[in-house]
Scaffold this active site. Structure first.
Site, PDB file in Angstrom:
ATOM      1  N   CYS A 178       0.815  -1.208   0.000  1.00 11.23           N
ATOM      2  CA  CYS A 178       0.000   0.000   0.000  1.00 11.23           C
ATOM      3  C   CYS A 178       0.858   1.271   0.000  1.00 11.23           C
ATOM      4  O   CYS A 178       1.506   1.576  -0.991  1.00 11.23           O
ATOM      5  CB  CYS A 178      -0.982  -0.034   1.167  1.00 11.23           C
ATOM      6  SG  CYS A 178      -2.368   1.093   0.984  1.00 11.23           S
ATOM      7  N   HIS A 179       0.892   2.027   1.090  1.00 14.81           N
ATOM      8  CA  HIS A 179       1.713   3.229   1.203  1.00 14.81           C
ATOM      9  C   HIS A 179       3.113   2.940   1.754  1.00 14.81           C
ATOM     10  O   HIS A 179       3.968   3.821   1.744  1.00 14.81           O
ATOM     11  CB  HIS A 179       1.022   4.274   2.089  1.00 14.81           C
ATOM     12  CG  HIS A 179      -0.103   4.989   1.421  1.00 14.81           C
ATOM     13  ND1 HIS A 179      -1.347   4.416   1.272  1.00 14.81           N
ATOM     14  CD2 HIS A 179      -0.170   6.212   0.841  1.00 14.81           C
ATOM     15  CE1 HIS A 179      -2.140   5.264   0.646  1.00 14.81           C
ATOM     16  NE2 HIS A 179      -1.454   6.363   0.373  1.00 14.81           N
TER      17      HIS A 179
END
Length: 180
Positions: free
Chosen positions: A113-114
């Site tokens: 994800c991030h």
């Protein structure tokens, strides 16, 4: 997707604001396959708090403060996303050194994800094919990574995935890397 990870040790590096599913579900899967999973976090708080969708989620027990953690004690590193968690960690030299130590030792580093923001900060994105949450595409490309929109990407010891829906494939890739 059953794996035999008995005897394998995995560190999950996180801080407050980790995406709850991206820490808890890989941890659950890796443990179900026999790995010992240790939650590592900066500071001396006994717990870190997750982020679930649009608000604070559950707290998770910290098994090992980052100050006493060593990549030598683990076989792989998992970096959960969430916006707050990697944004906090990428400003902390000890967290970046911990991540870099895994890569330097040739141990798998997995970011979802991030969390690939941490690959930007450590230089691990450079020259690698990677994926992430779509908003990180420019950051990863500017850091020398080759961004692609795939469920999971494995390139020279670095494993990346896009989002919570990719957790099964992400966890499977981590397990395969551990078994290799």
């Amino acid at each position: 997707m059953a794996h035999d990870l008995n005897g394998k040790r995995v560190a999950i590096l996180a801080s407050d604001g980790f995406e709850q599913s991206e820490l808890q579900e890989p941890k659950r899967l890796l443990e179900s396959w026999g790995a010992t999973v240790t939650v590592v976090a900066p500071g001396d708080a006994g717990k870190i708090r997750g982020w679930k969708e649009k608000d604070w989620g559950d707290s998770v027990t910290v098994d090992q403060p980052l100050s006493g953690a060593s990549a030598d004690n683990y076989d792989a590193l998992v970096l959960p996303g969430g916006v707050i968690n990697p944004d906090t960690l990428r400003t902390q030299a000890p967290a970046l050194a911990f991540i870099t130590a895994f890569a330097s030792a040739g141990k798998p580093v997995a970011a979802i994800c991030h969390a690939p923001w941490l690959l930007v900060e450590t230089g691990l994105a450079k020259g690698r094919k990677v994926t992430s949450w779509p908003s990180l595409k420019s950051d990863l490309s500017n850091a020398g990574g080759q961004w692609t929109d795939q469920e999971v990407v494995v390139d020279n010891g670095v494993i990346t995935s896009r989002k919570p829906d990719d957790i099964p494939a992400f966890s499977d890739a981590v397990a395969k890397a551990l078994a290799a």
